[in-house]
Motif scaffolding. Structure first.
Motif, short mmCIF file in Angstrom:
data_model
loop_
_atom_site.label_atom_id
_atom_site.label_comp_id
_atom_site.label_asym_id
_atom_site.label_seq_id
_atom_site.Cartn_x
_atom_site.Cartn_y
_atom_site.Cartn_z
N ASP A 79 9.80 51.17 -1.52
CA ASP A 79 9.25 49.88 -1.11
C ASP A 79 9.81 48.79 -2.01
N VAL A 80 9.83 47.58 -1.47
CA VAL A 80 10.25 46.43 -2.28
C VAL A 80 9.00 45.59 -2.55
N LYS A 81 8.63 45.52 -3.82
CA LYS A 81 7.47 44.72 -4.24
C LYS A 81 7.99 43.38 -4.74
N GLU A 82 7.21 42.34 -4.52
CA GLU A 82 7.66 41.01 -4.92
C GLU A 82 6.76 40.44 -6.02
N VAL A 83 7.40 39.84 -7.02
CA VAL A 83 6.69 39.13 -8.08
C VAL A 83 7.16 37.68 -8.02
N ALA A 100 2.97 43.79 -14.35
CA ALA A 100 2.84 44.18 -12.94
C ALA A 100 4.15 44.78 -12.44
N ALA A 101 5.26 44.15 -12.78
CA ALA A 101 6.58 44.64 -12.35
C ALA A 101 6.87 46.00 -12.97
N ARG A 102 6.46 46.18 -14.23
CA ARG A 102 6.65 47.46 -14.92
C ARG A 102 5.92 48.58 -14.18
N LYS A 103 4.71 48.27 -13.72
CA LYS A 103 3.90 49.25 -12.98
C LYS A 103 4.59 49.62 -11.66
N PHE A 104 5.13 48.61 -10.96
CA PHE A 104 5.82 48.86 -9.69
C PHE A 104 7.06 49.75 -9.90
N ILE A 105 7.84 49.40 -10.93
CA ILE A 105 9.08 50.12 -11.20
C ILE A 105 8.79 51.56 -11.61
N SER A 106 7.74 51.76 -12.41
CA SER A 106 7.41 53.12 -12.84
C SER A 106 6.95 53.99 -11.68
N VAL A 111 11.79 45.97 -7.27
CA VAL A 111 11.02 44.74 -7.50
C VAL A 111 11.92 43.54 -7.25
N LYS A 112 11.40 42.63 -6.41
CA LYS A 112 12.10 41.38 -6.12
C LYS A 112 11.38 40.29 -6.90
N ILE A 113 12.09 39.65 -7.82
CA ILE A 113 11.50 38.58 -8.61
C ILE A 113 11.96 37.26 -7.99
N THR A 114 10.99 36.45 -7.57
CA THR A 114 11.28 35.18 -6.92
C THR A 114 10.79 34.04 -7.78
N LEU A 115 11.69 33.13 -8.10
CA LEU A 115 11.35 31.93 -8.86
C LEU A 115 11.31 30.78 -7.85
N ARG A 116 10.10 30.29 -7.54
CA ARG A 116 9.94 29.28 -6.48
C ARG A 116 9.96 27.87 -7.06
N PHE A 117 10.71 26.99 -6.43
CA PHE A 117 10.82 25.60 -6.87
C PHE A 117 10.16 24.68 -5.86
N ARG A 118 9.41 23.69 -6.39
CA ARG A 118 8.73 22.73 -5.50
C ARG A 118 9.04 21.32 -5.99
N GLY A 119 9.28 20.44 -5.02
CA GLY A 119 9.46 19.02 -5.35
C GLY A 119 10.55 18.74 -6.35
N MET A 156 14.97 31.15 -6.24
CA MET A 156 16.00 31.93 -6.89
C MET A 156 15.48 33.36 -6.95
N THR A 157 16.25 34.32 -6.44
CA THR A 157 15.76 35.70 -6.40
C THR A 157 16.66 36.65 -7.18
N MET A 158 16.03 37.73 -7.65
CA MET A 158 16.73 38.76 -8.40
C MET A 158 16.04 40.09 -8.08
N PHE A 159 16.80 41.17 -7.98
CA PHE A 159 16.23 42.48 -7.70
C PHE A 159 16.39 43.41 -8.90
N LEU A 160 15.34 44.14 -9.21
CA LEU A 160 15.36 45.14 -10.28
C LEU A 160 15.05 46.51 -9.71
N THR A 161 15.74 47.53 -10.21
CA THR A 161 15.43 48.91 -9.80
C THR A 161 15.31 49.78 -11.04
N GLU A 162 14.74 50.94 -10.85
CA GLU A 162 14.51 51.90 -11.92
C GLU A 162 15.84 52.39 -12.47
N LYS A 163 15.91 52.56 -13.81
CA LYS A 163 17.12 53.12 -14.42
C LYS A 163 17.21 54.58 -14.01
#
Length: 164
Positions: A79-83, A100-106, A111-119, A156-163
């Motif tokens: 699954d792809v979880k989003e933070v 939270a991301a550590r829990k998902f990866i374990s 994990v998809k990390i999304t940095l949202r920009f407004r205005g 801005m998005t970035m994906f992390l996966t388990e080593k």
């Protein structure tokens, strides 16, 4: 293809116990299958000549379905979880999100990390990249960056996966 559907001039016939019965016409092979009160099934249609086997077709289909079901049971879905983060996130909030991301990866999820920009935050997109880099660095012991940070519209998005 089974029984009368096999229209090849000659086929290589394999008996019900796996013994080679040689190359013969499709009609002869079908006659032998009827003699054994079983079905003639084309196993390898691309071979020269095509390979046919004398087997019980109903049992054959059942075995295939069972093997497929068994294979499906053993495969794991990822699954792809989003933070979601914002550019003006505080250190403690960032640490909570990292937890939270550590829990998902374990658990084995991506994990998809999304940095949202407004205005007005849109004007300072490139200076906020360090947040994602810091996030990846904090998880570097268990995770690896699969897709580097990339700007898509207002985020801005970035994906992390388990080593491995």
């Amino acid at each position: 293809m089974i029984n009368e559907q096999i229209r090849d001039r000659e086929v290589r016939l394999v008996g019900k116990d796996g013994e080679q019965l040689g190359i013969m016409s499709a009609k002869e092979a079908y006659a032998k299958a009827q003699e054994a009160e079983m079905d003639l099934v084309k196993i390898a249609p691309t071979a020269k000549p095509p390979v046919c086997k004398i087997i019980d077709y109903g049992k054959y289909k059942y075995e295939l379905a069972r093997k497929e079901k068994e294979a499906k049971k053993k495969q794991k879905t990822v699954d792809v979880k989003e933070v979601r983060l914002s550019p003006n996130i505080d250190m403690n909030d960032l640490n909570t999100k990292v937890g939270a991301a550590r829990k998902f990866i374990s658990k084995g999820d991506k994990v998809k990390i999304t940095l949202r920009f407004r205005g007005r935050e849109m004007a300072h997109m490139n200076s906020s990249r360090h947040i994602l880099d810091e996030f990846a660095e904090k998880l570097s012991d268990i995770a690896v960056v699969e897709k580097a940070p990339k700007v898509e519209g207002r985020s801005m998005t970035m994906f992390l996966t388990e080593k491995r």
